[in-house]
Design a protein around this motif. Structure first.
Motif, PDB file in Angstrom:
ATOM      1  N   ILE A  33      15.191  26.964  50.270  1.00 52.43           N
ATOM      2  CA  ILE A  33      14.575  28.193  50.782  1.00 52.43           C
ATOM      3  C   ILE A  33      13.587  28.811  49.802  1.00 52.43           C
ATOM      4  O   ILE A  33      13.010  29.859  50.085  1.00 52.43           O
ATOM      5  N   SER A  34      13.390  28.155  48.655  1.00 52.36           N
ATOM      6  CA  SER A  34      12.434  28.631  47.631  1.00 52.36           C
ATOM      7  C   SER A  34      12.733  30.058  47.191  1.00 52.36           C
ATOM      8  O   SER A  34      11.832  30.886  47.055  1.00 52.36           O
ATOM      9  N   GLU A  35      14.002  30.342  46.989  1.00 53.74           N
ATOM     10  CA  GLU A  35      14.450  31.652  46.516  1.00 53.74           C
ATOM     11  C   GLU A  35      15.524  31.450  45.455  1.00 53.74           C
ATOM     12  O   GLU A  35      16.290  30.484  45.499  1.00 53.74           O
ATOM     13  N   GLU A  36      15.596  32.383  44.508  1.00 52.35           N
ATOM     14  CA  GLU A  36      16.635  32.306  43.483  1.00 52.35           C
ATOM     15  C   GLU A  36      17.982  32.734  44.066  1.00 52.35           C
ATOM     16  O   GLU A  36      18.083  33.746  44.752  1.00 52.35           O
ATOM     17  N   ILE A  37      19.001  31.940  43.785  1.00 56.24           N
ATOM     18  CA  ILE A  37      20.368  32.241  44.200  1.00 56.24           C
ATOM     19  C   ILE A  37      21.189  32.517  42.951  1.00 56.24           C
ATOM     20  O   ILE A  37      21.147  31.750  41.986  1.00 56.24           O
ATOM     21  N   ILE A  38      21.931  33.591  42.969  1.00 56.80           N
ATOM     22  CA  ILE A  38      22.792  33.956  41.842  1.00 56.80           C
ATOM     23  C   ILE A  38      24.224  33.527  42.164  1.00 56.80           C
ATOM     24  O   ILE A  38      24.741  33.819  43.245  1.00 56.80           O
ATOM     25  N   ALA A  39      24.849  32.832  41.237  1.00 56.44           N
ATOM     26  CA  ALA A  39      26.248  32.415  41.404  1.00 56.44           C
ATOM     27  C   ALA A  39      27.082  33.044  40.299  1.00 56.44           C
ATOM     28  O   ALA A  39      26.653  33.129  39.153  1.00 56.44           O
ATOM     29  N   ARG A  40      28.266  33.506  40.654  1.00 52.35           N
ATOM     30  CA  ARG A  40      29.164  34.051  39.632  1.00 52.35           C
ATOM     31  C   ARG A  40      30.222  33.027  39.262  1.00 52.35           C
ATOM     32  O   ARG A  40      30.367  31.993  39.905  1.00 52.35           O
ATOM     33  N   GLN A  41      30.965  33.310  38.214  1.00 53.36           N
ATOM     34  CA  GLN A  41      31.986  32.398  37.720  1.00 53.36           C
ATOM     35  C   GLN A  41      33.075  32.188  38.780  1.00 53.36           C
ATOM     36  O   GLN A  41      33.448  33.114  39.506  1.00 53.36           O
ATOM     37  N   PRO A  42      33.603  30.964  38.866  1.00 54.67           N
ATOM     38  CA  PRO A  42      34.631  30.689  39.877  1.00 54.67           C
ATOM     39  C   PRO A  42      35.956  31.366  39.560  1.00 54.67           C
ATOM     40  O   PRO A  42      36.282  31.629  38.401  1.00 54.67           O
ATOM     41  N   GLN A  43      36.701  31.621  40.616  1.00 57.58           N
ATOM     42  CA  GLN A  43      38.078  32.093  40.494  1.00 57.58           C
ATOM     43  C   GLN A  43      39.011  30.952  40.889  1.00 57.58           C
ATOM     44  O   GLN A  43      38.731  30.214  41.844  1.00 57.58           O
ATOM     45  N   VAL A  44      40.113  30.809  40.183  1.00 58.00           N
ATOM     46  CA  VAL A  44      41.124  29.818  40.519  1.00 58.00           C
ATOM     47  C   VAL A  44      42.330  30.583  41.053  1.00 58.00           C
ATOM     48  O   VAL A  44      42.974  31.332  40.321  1.00 58.00           O
ATOM     49  N   ILE A  45      42.617  30.404  42.350  1.00 56.67           N
ATOM     50  CA  ILE A  45      43.588  31.244  43.030  1.00 56.67           C
ATOM     51  C   ILE A  45      44.666  30.375  43.674  1.00 56.67           C
ATOM     52  O   ILE A  45      44.342  29.464  44.442  1.00 56.67           O
ATOM     53  N   PRO A  46      45.948  30.620  43.397  1.00 59.23           N
ATOM     54  CA  PRO A  46      46.999  29.898  44.114  1.00 59.23           C
ATOM     55  C   PRO A  46      46.904  30.155  45.617  1.00 59.23           C
ATOM     56  O   PRO A  46      46.708  31.286  46.048  1.00 59.23           O
ATOM     57  N   LEU A  47      47.028  29.101  46.416  1.00 59.87           N
ATOM     58  CA  LEU A  47      46.941  29.275  47.864  1.00 59.87           C
ATOM     59  C   LEU A  47      48.084  30.121  48.412  1.00 59.87           C
ATOM     60  O   LEU A  47      47.955  30.710  49.478  1.00 59.87           O
ATOM     61  N   GLU A  48      49.192  30.195  47.705  1.00 59.84           N
ATOM     62  CA  GLU A  48      50.306  30.989  48.190  1.00 59.84           C
ATOM     63  C   GLU A  48      50.126  32.489  47.905  1.00 59.84           C
ATOM     64  O   GLU A  48      50.889  33.318  48.358  1.00 59.84           O
ATOM     65  N   CYS A  49      49.062  32.826  47.171  1.00 57.24           N
ATOM     66  CA  CYS A  49      48.824  34.220  46.812  1.00 57.24           C
ATOM     67  C   CYS A  49      48.495  35.045  48.045  1.00 57.24           C
ATOM     68  O   CYS A  49      47.611  34.696  48.832  1.00 57.24           O
ATOM     69  N   ASP A  50      49.196  36.165  48.242  1.00 59.23           N
ATOM     70  CA  ASP A  50      48.960  37.023  49.401  1.00 59.23           C
ATOM     71  C   ASP A  50      47.557  37.611  49.411  1.00 59.23           C
ATOM     72  O   ASP A  50      47.046  37.992  50.458  1.00 59.23           O
ATOM     73  N   ARG A  51      46.931  37.682  48.267  1.00 57.76           N
ATOM     74  CA  ARG A  51      45.616  38.315  48.165  1.00 57.76           C
ATOM     75  C   ARG A  51      44.466  37.308  48.261  1.00 57.76           C
ATOM     76  O   ARG A  51      43.312  37.663  48.058  1.00 57.76           O
ATOM     77  N   LEU A  52      44.773  36.054  48.601  1.00 52.89           N
ATOM     78  CA  LEU A  52      43.720  35.038  48.684  1.00 52.89           C
ATOM     79  C   LEU A  52      42.550  35.465  49.561  1.00 52.89           C
ATOM     80  O   LEU A  52      41.394  35.358  49.141  1.00 52.89           O
ATOM     81  N   PRO A  53      42.768  35.963  50.796  1.00 52.12           N
ATOM     82  CA  PRO A  53      41.602  36.348  51.619  1.00 52.12           C
ATOM     83  C   PRO A  53      40.715  37.398  50.965  1.00 52.12           C
ATOM     84  O   PRO A  53      39.499  37.392  51.171  1.00 52.12           O
ATOM     85  N   GLU A  54      41.290  38.301  50.168  1.00 53.24           N
ATOM     86  CA  GLU A  54      40.503  39.356  49.539  1.00 53.24           C
ATOM     87  C   GLU A  54      39.498  38.802  48.530  1.00 53.24           C
ATOM     88  O   GLU A  54      38.488  39.449  48.230  1.00 53.24           O
ATOM     89  N   ALA A  55      39.748  37.593  48.032  1.00 53.18           N
ATOM     90  CA  ALA A  55      38.800  36.984  47.104  1.00 53.18           C
ATOM     91  C   ALA A  55      37.506  36.590  47.810  1.00 53.18           C
ATOM     92  O   ALA A  55      36.475  36.372  47.166  1.00 53.18           O
ATOM     93  N   PHE A  56      37.547  36.516  49.138  1.00 53.21           N
ATOM     94  CA  PHE A  56      36.389  36.112  49.928  1.00 53.21           C
ATOM     95  C   PHE A  56      35.666  37.297  50.552  1.00 53.21           C
ATOM     96  O   PHE A  56      34.730  37.114  51.327  1.00 53.21           O
ATOM     97  N   GLY A  57      36.089  38.518  50.269  1.00 51.93           N
ATOM     98  CA  GLY A  57      35.425  39.691  50.821  1.00 51.93           C
ATOM     99  C   GLY A  57      36.392  40.628  51.508  1.00 51.93           C
ATOM    100  O   GLY A  57      37.607  40.560  51.299  1.00 51.93           O
ATOM    101  N   LYS A  58      35.852  41.507  52.354  1.00 52.81           N
ATOM    102  CA  LYS A  58      36.675  42.471  53.085  1.00 52.81           C
ATOM    103  C   LYS A  58      37.293  41.792  54.296  1.00 52.81           C
ATOM    104  O   LYS A  58      36.587  41.334  55.193  1.00 52.81           O
TER     105      LYS A  58
END
Length: 203
Positions: A33-58
């Motif tokens: 798309i000829s645009e700069e994309i900013i990426a942040r550092q990855p998170q490593v999250i256990p799949l059993e974590c109740d807060r997993l969806p919150e890592a992806f947004g609201k």
């Protein structure tokens, strides 16, 4: 392999894999798309974590999800979670026809699907070379839904096959737009072990 062992021994290894994969995927999108994309550092999250969806947004907001199963020497699912403003910008920059979620048709969905296919191919090419593993991508499934359900459904399915696994989540956004988008690598339990062994982590 216990959950504590995954956390203590392998967080750095998972983060490195996330950096390599997402860096390649974001670079591919930037070139497309000829645009700069900013990426942040990855998170490593256990799949059993109740807060997993919150890592992806609201969790109660609508988003577009593209789920790509992968298989080969390691297997699991790669999930893209894209915001409506980001999808609109991608359509504007690729086909000159922006659209909100209510205006999406088969053609526009296919454009987004192709974009994520390119990103996924770059992601797996990079980590395959790093780990010396063969990885193949299946056809993606595209949906527009509440973010919470979009993340929880594939995570629950993978957890049903074994609990000791993780999600490597990366956030990225257009430089001109602060809306965070996400991609998450969800590994099957057996593949979690194989991936760590491939990068030299002894379990």
């Amino acid at each position: 392999m216990k959950r504590s062992e995954i956390d203590i021994l392998s967080k750095d290894a998972f983060q490195e894999i996330g950096n390599i994969g997402s860096g390649s995927a974001v670079t591919a999108l930037s070139h497309l798309i000829s645009e700069e994309i900013i990426a942040r550092q990855p998170q490593v999250i256990p799949l059993e974590c109740d807060r997993l969806p919150e890592a992806f947004g609201k969790i109660d907001e609508s988003a577009m999800g593209i789920l790509l199963p992968f298989y080969g020497d390691i297997s699991g699912m790669l999930l893209f979670v894209l915001t409506e403003p980001f999808v609109r910008e991608l359509l504007m920059k690729t086909i000159g026809c922006p659209a909100n979620f209510r205006e999406m048709d088969e053609y526009k969905l296919s454009v987004i699907q192709e974009i994520t296919n390119i990103m996924a191919s770059s992601y797996f090419t990079a980590i395959s070379a790093y780990m010396h593993k063969q990885i193949h991508i299946s056809q993606p499934a595209v949906s527009i839904d509440m973010l919470g359900a979009m993340v929880t459904d594939p995570a629950s399915w993978i957890m049903g096959l074994g609990h000791d696994t993780v999600c490597i989540e990366n956030g990225f956004y257009l430089k001109e737009d602060s809306n965070m988008n996400h991609l998450g690598l969800m590994l099957y339990q057996e593949s979690t072990c194989q991936l760590l062994q491939a990068v030299g982590v002894t379990l």
